[in-house]
Scaffold this motif. Structure first.
Motif, PDB file in Angstrom:
ATOM      1  N   ARG A 218     -41.579  26.263  -6.231  1.00 26.21           N
ATOM      2  CA  ARG A 218     -40.198  25.794  -6.424  1.00 26.21           C
ATOM      3  C   ARG A 218     -39.320  26.911  -6.976  1.00 26.21           C
ATOM      4  NH1 ARG A 218     -37.188  21.140  -7.345  1.00 26.21           N
ATOM      5  NH2 ARG A 218     -35.561  21.334  -8.916  1.00 26.21           N
TER       6      ARG A 218
ATOM      7  N   PRO B 227     -40.770  23.455  -2.263  1.00 28.66           N
ATOM      8  CA  PRO B 227     -42.162  23.190  -2.656  1.00 28.66           C
ATOM      9  C   PRO B 227     -42.251  22.267  -3.863  1.00 28.66           C
ATOM     10  CG  PRO B 227     -41.851  25.520  -2.174  1.00 28.66           C
ATOM     11  CD  PRO B 227     -40.476  24.900  -2.210  1.00 28.66           C
TER      12      PRO B 227
ATOM     13  N   ASP C   7     -44.920  22.297  -5.947  1.00 24.86           N
ATOM     14  CA  ASP C   7     -45.548  22.979  -7.076  1.00 24.86           C
ATOM     15  C   ASP C   7     -44.519  23.851  -7.790  1.00 24.86           C
ATOM     16  OD1 ASP C   7     -46.234  26.149  -6.286  1.00 24.86           O
ATOM     17  OD2 ASP C   7     -45.916  24.803  -4.577  1.00 24.86           O
ATOM     18  N   PRO C   8     -44.591  23.927  -9.119  1.00 22.83           N
ATOM     19  CA  PRO C   8     -43.574  24.649  -9.884  1.00 22.83           C
ATOM     20  C   PRO C   8     -43.390  26.104  -9.474  1.00 22.83           C
ATOM     21  CG  PRO C   8     -44.862  23.253 -11.344  1.00 22.83           C
ATOM     22  CD  PRO C   8     -45.550  23.219 -10.005  1.00 22.83           C
TER      23      PRO C   8
END
Length: 234
Positions: free
Chosen positions: A112, A106, A108-109
């Motif tokens: 992730r 992903p 987005d943090p």
């Protein structure tokens, strides 16, 4: 075209096309991770079969690539800054390739890091425990009369499969609808438990519902099916 002559590994495994990523591996539960990722990502690469049964990871050339003497490892002619880059440890390689291609993890943090926690869970828990179970159940350890070591690892693998069963209870893949490096990290090891290690009965594989379905779902992906057989023994 990149010049890989500075890497001694190319003496042991000559490179046909130095412009593409070089994979040094063996289709073990750990080794297939990188081949699957490369197939899923569609990155051009050249695969070299490393015969671990002939101790080919302990040569000076191989140790110059991976001082830990294990597979898999890669050599990327187009690494950071456009320079050749060598990398080992399957988890690190999965993250590197996903970041390089911008896929299988992903953006987005939060997503992730959630993905990475499952990759690390495989590296720290399910992989090592399954490997130990396999040793004591199928390989040299099976000759040990005392079955407590085998049973210890069987109990832990059973528990870990329960964790995975819970994770997959309401989703097709580890991170939901999207197939990621978390699935890639796990599939080789999980499928090996009842098949390669013949340890299904020890871990009560028959009681699982969604984990076997997830295994079948992963295996049905063409890139996964190809990656599970790469590199082929020459």
């Amino acid at each position: 075209m990149a010049d890989l002559s500075a890497f001694p590994i190319t003496n042991q495994y000559p490179t046909k096309d130095p412009s593409v990523l070089q994979l040094y591996s063996n289709p073990t539960p750990n080794g297939v991770k990188v081949a699957i990722a490369l197939e899923e990502l569609g990155l051009p690469y050249e695969a070299h079969f490393v015969d671990i049964m002939q101790n080919q990871t302990w040569t000076a050339d191989y140790l110059s690539l991976n001082p830990n003497g294990k597979i898999p490892a890669i050599l990327d002619p187009d690494g950071p800054g456009g320079k050749p880059f060598a990398l080992w440890e399957s988890g690190a390689i999965l993250v590197y390739l996903a970041d390089k291609a911008g896929k299988l993890i992903p953006a987005d943090p939060a997503g992730r890091y959630e993905t990475l926690q499952w990759v690390f869970w495989q590296m720290a828990a399910l992989g090592p425990m399954t490997g130990q179970l396999g040793f004591f159940h199928k390989f040299a350890g099976k000759e040990i009369e005392d079955k407590r070591p085998r049973d210890r690892f069987a109990t832990e693998v059973k528990r870990l499969l329960g964790v995975l069963e819970g994770r997959l209870a309401d989703r097709p893949f580890i991170m939901g609808d999207d197939f990621t490096i978390a699935d890639i990290a796990l599939i080789g090891w999980v499928r090996a438990i009842p098949a390669f290690y013949a340890a299904g009965e020890l871990v009560d594989w028959g009681s699982l519902k969604v984990v076997p379905e997830w295994v079948a779902r992963c295996e049905a992906r063409p890139a996964v099916a190809r990656g599970l057989t790469i590199p082929a023994k020459s």
